[in-house]
Design a protein around this motif. Structure first.
Motif: not given
Length: 374
Positions: A203-218, A267-280
């Motif tokens: 993803l090109g982000i730092r290697d540290k604890a990550t929180i993913l915040v999502m709000s749905g397509s809308m 809007f992104v199409d790599n949410v699967d990768l973002m989930m792998d990168a995140s703690e929660c």
């Protein structure tokens, strides 16, 4: 073998549930196509329904929830009393009117299997089955509950999120031998898992604890408040934010002055990768998003459910030990803190998710469809 998928543009999940299965079918050289049912019959009607859903869920969610609950309650009471016709039924008004143009398409395409990812499409197909439509029919219930009106349909099979919903199905008069508890279909990329460090590098982000915040397509919910609360935590972490199609929300978050690093996307199409990168993940509990989280095994903090089916999703997840939910007195920062500082709490969630998650739901449904051709 020909497979026809019928959906309705009311939210993002119904279309996505179909696309995951279609991709798998095409890989196996099985002919298939998808129609937005109302778009095909009447584009103006389709646009009205889509806009009506957006407005009612985003701007007047309490009203949407009130009507959903009223239909759900009446349906339950009607089922208990076994008398009268459901006064909330849409079928008596719409089925015969909407099915005529679709009949011509079905005659030309001649599908062996029809898969409905929305209850309104299933109602129309039920009407046509009563007039002699000869195809195997499958309904996909795209939440962790049976929505109102599914009991009015007569599908040959019903795909559900879990066998834990079997009793609910029986209460609605749906025989258990018609239930396929193989999970809401999701893209097969959610069945794969990448190491957190590798995912962050990709993803090109730092290697540290990550929180993913999502709000749905809308981009629904108090996303800015959630991010500000996480930012105030005295913890070394970073934030991934996904705003969906809500451009105004993305701009608002881009303008925030934060202490922590945030990577903010539309809007992104790599949410699967973002989930792998995140703690929660902090997310609204849409049926598809929840299914993807369960498949990935990423702990969920539920926030801002749309009243109606998402409230039912919350009930299912909380009552089965699969998620944590925020409230007016239990905020996002507390939930994140308690998860990240308590391994035992994380482990309980992850063990439960392993039991209920269905990472191979799409391929399992394709296997079943293939078996119908033998």
């Amino acid at each position: 073998m020909r497979v026809l998928f019928l959906s309705v543009t009311a939210g993002y999940g119904h279309i996505q549930a179909a696309k995951g299965v279609i991709d798998d079918l095409k890989e196996r050289n099985i002919e298939c196509t998808m129609l937005d049912t109302f778009e095909y019959i009447n584009p103006f009607l389709s646009e009205s329904i889509a806009k009506g859903y957006l407005i009612s869920t985003k701007f007047t969610p309490a009203v949407y929830g009130m009507f959903y609950n009223a239909a759900d309650k009446y349906e339950y009471e009607a089922g208990e009393n076994k008398e009268g016709e459901n006064k909330f039924s849409l079928s008596a008004i719409t089925q015969s009117m909407l099915s005529k143009k679709l009949t011509n398409f079905l005659a030309d395409y001649n599908p062996d299997v029809i898969v409905c990812t929305h209850v309104f499409a299933a109602q129309i197909i039920t009407h046509l089955k009563g007039k002699g439509l000869d195809a195997i029919t499958i309904g996909i219930v795209t939440d962790f509950t049976f929505h109102p009106y599914w009991e009015e349909t007569q599908m040959d099979y019903y795909v559900t999120a879990s066998e834990l919903l079997n009793l609910q199905a029986r209460k609605k008069g749906i025989p258990e031998d018609k239930i396929l508890p193989i999970g809401i279909p999701i893209n097969k990329k959610f069945s794969k898992k990448m190491d957190k460090s590798e995912a962050r590098k990709a993803l090109g982000i730092r290697d540290k604890a990550t929180i993913l915040v999502m709000s749905g397509s809308m981009g629904y919910g108090n996303v800015v408040d959630n991010i500000l609360q996480i930012d105030r935590l005295d913890m070394d972490l970073q934030i991934l934010s996904v705003c969906g199609n809500n451009k105004a929300l993305k701009e608002k978050i881009d303008e925030l002055i934060l202490k922590k690093t945030i990577y903010n996307f539309g809007f992104v199409d790599n949410v699967d990768l973002m989930m792998d990168a995140s703690e929660c993940i902090v997310t609204k509990p849409g049926g598809l998003t929840v299914s993807e989280c369960l498949a990935k095994g990423i702990p969920m903090i539920l926030a801002n459910p749309i009243p109606g089916q998402e409230d039912r999703n919350v009930e299912f997840l909380l009552n089965n030990g699969l998620a944590i939910k925020t409230s007016d007195t239990y905020h996002v920062d507390e939930a994140v803190y308690q998860l990240l500082f308590n391994d035992w709490r994380l482990n309980i969630l992850k063990q439960s998710m392993l039991k209920v998650g269905r990472p191979n739901s799409s391929s399992d449904l394709v296997n079943f469809i293939e078996s119908l051709n033998k």
